[in-house]
Design an enzyme around this catalytic site. Structure first.
Site, PDB file in Angstrom:
ATOM      1  CB  SER A   1     -61.210  -8.874  -4.533  1.00 37.01           C
ATOM      2  OG  SER A   1     -61.850  -7.963  -5.777  1.00 37.01           O
TER       3      SER A   1
ATOM      4  CD  GLU B   1      -3.087  -0.843   0.057  1.00 32.03           C
ATOM      5  OE1 GLU B   1      -3.084   0.283  -0.366  1.00 32.03           O
ATOM      6  OE2 GLU B   1      -3.711  -1.954  -0.162  1.00 32.03           O
TER       7      GLU B   1
END
Length: 479
Positions: free
Chosen positions: A464, A92
């Protein structure tokens, strides 16, 4: 003659390097005078305190979700093994202890590399990564990069190198819900960080760049290649000798399979999170609370699968809407895998709907690479859902060609089918009519795609389904 031309090229490169460096210094000077006073406060770094998460559990004890900071194993820099620190620095930021937050040599190196085909060269130091992870968005813009540099300089002015490295190694996300290398060591290897060796440290150090792409459990091939590269970098930087390098590269690693959440209960866990947050506020994420729900994890999985099957059955009857995106792929096969991993970071797998980048396409065969690095071939019936995108006359937005990001799903017997993420939504809820206890709740097709809960937030006309209540009331009244 060749020596003369070589010296000329080197002088030209040095001239370019000097010009780029001067331009960079000028830009930084302008940015320092304009933007530096407006940078955010960095108290979160100077007073860094890991917190315990809130855990959401099913009635049968199965862990469904965790909310809050998940760094459960904070480790001071003095206790982090040198081999782990060396592995991270090697890959890194090898010049971490020499630069002041920005590695100008690295910026120049990345600038020259970006003129070539390997476009993803970066120059972010550990301090810049810390600034980005804590305070900035993930979008790749020039403005964000300037703020990243300025924040890094500010961080270096208030924290020493050991403090910066300590926060970074406890803060960085490493996949599998692990934050920091101490928890990652437990999750991936089932051992404390103090016991890891060179090979294991190199594997963990490969995760920050792209935790899903280099996950050794889900993407072993890609993770192994990165680990080997990091071991080489450790030797080049003098952290290990050639004998240790050879032994580490030959070592076979043993992993502990992390236990994933046993049920997909993201929407119902979010409902629980909101309820607990309403009662405890921000303390909900730091006190280590356990929250138990009435649902059963097995019932929840059945409901989740049933809803997804219903929606995908509907989706198969729809027209093909084309690839999700297109990406330029390098001609160099060695760089292809890394480029695909980078592209698919923005298109994660959706359970059984795998994201893939097309490597070659024709009306009779499509070859695509998955997030795992595996290549799959789709032929015959598997091409039918995307047949319109494989025609020569297909529109540019619909065309399935090299570089297209598509969805594929296994269709049995090692075969694959092209599919697509559905646009329609649905919901599922099951309750105990005697107690009102919720046994399962699925608020939508995919929580990562949409946090909207179609059970609790989507108000609908009952239609319904309301008739039985009216008719039963009428019967009771003798109508």
């Amino acid at each position: 003659g060749r020596r003369g031309r070589g010296r000329g090229r080197r002088r030209g490169q040095r001239g370019w390097g000097t010009a780029v460096l001067l331009a960079l210094v000028l830009l930084l000077g302008i940015a320092l005078s304009v933007a530096y006073p407006n940078l955010p406060e960095i108290g979160g770094l100077t007073d860094y305190r890991p917190k315990l998460p809130m855990r959401i559990l099913a009635a049968d004890g199965a862990l469904l979700a965790e909310f809050g900071e998940e760094r459960r194993s904070f480790m001071p820099i003095g206790q982090i093994p040198k081999v782990m620190q060396d592995a991270v620095l090697a890959i890194e930021d090898a010049r971490f202890f020499q630069h002041s937050g920005v590695d100008y040599k690295g910026v120049l190196r990345a600038g020259f590399a970006n003129f070539g085909e390997s476009r993803s060269q970066g120059a972010s130091t550990i301090t810049m990564q810390l600034a980005r992870n804590f305070y900035l968005s993930t979008e790749k813009t020039f403005t964000r990069k300037i703020y990243e540099i300025l924040l890094a300089l500010k961080i270096e002015s208030v924290l020493n190198k050991e403090q910066i490295l300590e926060v970074y190694m406890n803060q960085i996300y490493l996949g599998q819900r692990a934050y920091g290398f101490a928890s990652a060591s437990e999750i991936y290897f089932g051992k404390p960080l103090s016991e890891i060796d060179v090979a294991e440290a190199a594997m963990l150090a490969g995760l920050p760049k792209a935790p899903s792409a280099y996950n050794p459990i889900t993407n072993p091939k890609r993770a192994k290649e990165r680990q080997q590269h990091i071991i080489d970098r450790m030797e080049v930087n003098g952290f290990i000798d050639a004998t240790q390098q050879e032994a580490a590269k030959a070592q076979v690693l043993r992993y502990r399979r992390p236990s994933e959440f046993p049920a997909h209960a993201e929407h119902v866990a979010e409902v629980a999170r909101q309820m607990i947050f309403g009662q405890y506020g921000d303390d909900a994420y730091t006190r280590g609370l356990n929250v138990y729900l009435t649902l059963n994890s097995a019932d929840q999985n059945v409901a989740y699968r049933a809803l997804r099957k219903g929606i995908m059955d509907y989706e198969r009857r729809q027209v093909y809407r084309g690839p999700e995106a297109y990406a330029d792929l390098p001609s160099n096969s060695r760089e292809l895998d890394a480029r695909v991993a980078e592209v698919l970071q923005e298109h994660p797998d959706n359970d059984e709907l795998k994201s893939a980048v097309v490597l070659e396409a024709s009306p009779k065969k499509v070859v695509a690479m998955l997030q795992s690095g595996e290549s799959v071939t789709i032929v015959g019936e598997g091409l039918k859902p995307a047949a319109s995108g494989l025609l020569d006359k297909a529109s540019p937005k619909l065309r399935v060609r090299r570089g297209a990001v598509i969805r594929v799903t296994p269709s049995g017997k090692g075969e694959w089918t092209i599919t697509q993420l559905p646009e329609v939504e649905g919901a599922f809820i099951a309750m105990d009519p005697r107690t009102g206890a919720i046994r399962s709740m699925v608020g939508g097709f995919d929580f990562a795609k949409s946090k909207f809960n179609h059970v609790t937030q989507a108000w609908r006309q009952p239609g319904s389904s309301f008739k039985p209540f009216i008719y039963s009331a009428a019967l009771e009244k003798g109508f």
